[in-house]
Design an enzyme around this catalytic site. Structure first.
Site, PDB file in Angstrom:
ATOM      1  N   LEU A 196       0.768  -1.079  -0.203  1.00 48.65           N
ATOM      2  CA  LEU A 196       0.011  -0.080   0.078  1.00 48.65           C
ATOM      3  C   LEU A 196       0.625   1.132  -0.065  1.00 48.65           C
ATOM      4  O   LEU A 196       0.320   2.350  -0.522  1.00 48.65           O
ATOM      5  CB  LEU A 196      -1.016   0.113   1.123  1.00 48.65           C
ATOM      6  CG  LEU A 196      -1.973  -0.977   1.293  1.00 48.65           C
ATOM      7  CD1 LEU A 196      -2.713  -1.103   2.529  1.00 48.65           C
ATOM      8  CD2 LEU A 196      -2.873  -0.939  -0.118  1.00 48.65           C
ATOM      9  N   GLY A 197       2.004   1.085   0.716  1.00 50.94           N
ATOM     10  CA  GLY A 197       2.872   2.460   0.498  1.00 50.94           C
ATOM     11  C   GLY A 197       4.091   2.100   1.094  1.00 50.94           C
ATOM     12  O   GLY A 197       4.427   1.074   2.157  1.00 50.94           O
ATOM     13  N   ALA A 198       5.077   2.766   0.984  1.00 51.86           N
ATOM     14  CA  ALA A 198       6.372   2.792   1.767  1.00 51.86           C
ATOM     15  C   ALA A 198       7.111   4.205   1.908  1.00 51.86           C
ATOM     16  O   ALA A 198       6.921   5.177   1.066  1.00 51.86           O
ATOM     17  CB  ALA A 198       7.378   1.859   1.047  1.00 51.86           C
TER      18      ALA A 198
ATOM     19  N   GLY B 172      10.002   5.948   7.296  1.00 53.06           N
ATOM     20  CA  GLY B 172       9.405   5.459   8.491  1.00 53.06           C
ATOM     21  C   GLY B 172       9.081   3.892   8.771  1.00 53.06           C
ATOM     22  O   GLY B 172       8.970   3.444   9.879  1.00 53.06           O
TER      23      GLY B 172
ATOM     24  N   VAL C 115       3.502   0.140   4.581  1.00 51.37           N
ATOM     25  CA  VAL C 115       2.033  -0.359   4.816  1.00 51.37           C
ATOM     26  C   VAL C 115       1.685  -1.399   3.759  1.00 51.37           C
ATOM     27  O   VAL C 115       1.793  -1.160   2.705  1.00 51.37           O
ATOM     28  CB  VAL C 115       1.208   0.863   4.679  1.00 51.37           C
ATOM     29  CG1 VAL C 115      -0.184   0.370   5.424  1.00 51.37           C
ATOM     30  CG2 VAL C 115       1.468   1.977   5.917  1.00 51.37           C
TER      31      VAL C 115
ATOM     32  N   LYS D 273       1.145  -1.948   9.142  1.00 54.22           N
ATOM     33  CA  LYS D 273       2.172  -0.945   9.201  1.00 54.22           C
ATOM     34  C   LYS D 273       3.228  -1.475   9.998  1.00 54.22           C
ATOM     35  O   LYS D 273       3.322  -1.831  11.278  1.00 54.22           O
ATOM     36  CB  LYS D 273       1.594   0.292   9.803  1.00 54.22           C
ATOM     37  CG  LYS D 273       2.477   1.480   9.757  1.00 54.22           C
ATOM     38  CD  LYS D 273       1.924   2.718  10.149  1.00 54.22           C
ATOM     39  CE  LYS D 273       2.941   3.684  10.033  1.00 54.22           C
ATOM     40  NZ  LYS D 273       2.224   5.375  10.545  1.00 54.22           N
TER      41      LYS D 273
ATOM     42  N   ASP E  14      -0.372  14.983  14.584  1.00 51.40           N
ATOM     43  CA  ASP E  14       0.088  14.916  13.022  1.00 51.40           C
ATOM     44  C   ASP E  14      -1.223  14.884  12.033  1.00 51.40           C
ATOM     45  O   ASP E  14      -1.136  14.006  11.445  1.00 51.40           O
ATOM     46  CB  ASP E  14       0.679  13.557  12.824  1.00 51.40           C
ATOM     47  CG  ASP E  14       1.712  13.633  11.638  1.00 51.40           C
ATOM     48  OD1 ASP E  14       1.784  14.547  10.924  1.00 51.40           O
ATOM     49  OD2 ASP E  14       2.284  12.479  11.228  1.00 51.40           O
TER      50      ASP E  14
END
Length: 435
Positions: A115-117, A120, A123, A138, A231
């Site tokens: 899903l994403g990177a 940090g 996911v 995550k 955040d």
């Protein structure tokens, strides 16, 4: 007025200790039913959706961790420090195989897609094979002692107490040495950051529903659990297949905040003026971040996207000077630092020192951006292009004096949020339009 000297002091604050919530005496316990809003974003009920999600063995039928803590608040007139000590002790008594208690093990999670990177962590979309539940996993890259990682796990357990239609559900966390893995509700339609970058600016009607969800979600976190998000930004506001809007990645774990190396760079673009100047983080800092986010979503670009160089590079931008004049009040501001021609040429050659702002290929150094936020008037929506109540809402969020800025609870009573909450908007159709 910030100066180069001030810039040095800003950099010294990158240990993030100041981002932790001060442990001061807490208010009396708040009944969750009194703060949970009656209206929900979308036609479907988030509460009914939540009831179909697989629960772990450490969670009660009501969805809460089986601990004698009501609504995450201390029920005795003790200090916040005492409350956290008691909670930590209770969680320590659960046996430290947290993944076993929550029935979450790495080998039981089948990866479905990435899903994403980022710096940090990563996911991924995973299937918990024992329960058949699709989750978002995550993985947070943490360089910390084992004792610190275990403390982070303990702190994360309070997420089981968070039960709101405006908060992404939390299934549990476990250690996959040396990293922390957190499993959360899978939100099918991406973050608002990804949505507007793919589909363009978000309509005022949908922005109204976003304001409803975030203001009520922040109110719930603070009034019921004394959690400050820390955040708020479009990438931390997610949308599911029913068009329901929920917030994620809030600062429940002080140790986790301190352990992620890129926290400062990641959040500084949405940081309030008082936080930049070193004041204590408060719930009103989240309100500032919400105001910046609403402008970004409504315009389809980051509102502080101002070039640090002279105007000869404006042709490379995806917006015009007229656009800038509409969002930076009162007009396009002059450069904060007067640069000689040699210095301008030096800056062009050292372009990598800048950072790419959210929603724009434009670059501005972090220091220049922080100076702009502190010294210049706040951004605003272009006058006359958006509903009056929406303009007023954003202007209140972006009051530079935190004493005058409203709290999230105040925002829920603003006419813009009241009207948006009552408005009939087909969020399901909106979600269906995102393929």
């Amino acid at each position: 007025m910030l100066s180069s000297g001030a810039g040095s002091s800003i950099r010294k604050k990158r240990n993030f200790k100041g981002l932790q919530l001060a442990e001061s005496p807490l208010a009396s316990p708040v009944d969750a039913s009194a703060t949970t809003p009656s209206h929900k974003p979308g036609e479907g009920s988030a509460a009914s959706n939540a009831s179909t999600i697989g629960k772990s063995s450490a969670v009660t039928p009501g969805g809460s961790l089986a601990l004698p803590v009501k609504n995450g608040l201390d029920t005795e007139p003790n200090s916040g420090a005492n409350y956290h000590n008691k909670l930590t002790q209770q969680l320590a008594n659960l046996e430290l195989g947290v993944e076993y208690k929550l029935d979450l093990k790495n080998e039981d999670l089948k990866t479905l897609s990435e899903l994403g990177a980022g710096n940090g962590g990563t996911v991924t979309k995973v299937l918990h094979e024992k329960s058949g539940t699709v989750m978002a996993k995550k993985v947070v890259f943490i360089d910390a002692k084992p004792s610190v990682r275990k403390q982070i796990l303990r702190e994360l357990q309070i997420l089981h107490e968070c039960n709101s239609p405006y908060i992404v559900s939390f299934y549990g966390a476990y250690l996959n040495e040396p990293h922390i893995c957190m499993c959360m509700e899978f939100m099918q339609k991406d973050s608002l950051d990804g949505i507007y970058k793919k589909y363009g600016p978000i309509s005022p009607e949908i922005c109204g529903k976003i304001a409803v969800a975030v203001s009520h979600g922040l109110t719930y976190l603070y009034d019921v659990h004394r959690i400050i998000h820390r955040d708020v930004k479009p990438s931390n506001i997610l949308v599911n297949g029913a068009g329901q809007i929920k917030i994620c990645d809030f600062g429940v774990s002080g140790e986790l905040i301190n352990s992620i190396a890129d926290t400062f760079v990641g959040t500084s673009t949405y940081m309030s003026p008082e936080r930049i100047q070193g004041d204590q983080y408060s719930v009103k800092s989240d309100v500032w971040s919400l105001g910046v986010s609403i402008i970004e979503l409504a315009l389809g670009r980051f509102p502080f996207a101002e070039n640090e160089e002279d105007d000869d590079s404006d042709a490379d931008n995806n917006y015009t000077n007229e656009d800038l004049a509409g969002t930076l009040s009162p007009t396009k501001p002059a450069p904060m630092i007067s640069l000689g021609q040699n210095e301008k040429q030096r800056r062009r050659k050292s372009k990598p020192a800048g950072v790419s702002l959210e929603g724009s290929s434009h670059q501005m150094s972090i220091l220049d951006l922080l100076q702009h936020i502190v010294n210049e008037p706040p951004p605003k929506l272009p006058e006359g292009r958006f509903p009056k109540h929406m303009e007023e809402f954003v202007n209140l969020c972006l009051l530079k004096d935190p004493a005058k800025r409203p709290t999230p609870k105040d925002l829920t009573k603003h006419q813009y949020v009241i009207d948006a909450d009552a408005a009939k908007v087909d969020l399901q159709a909106w979600a269906d339009g995102m393929k």
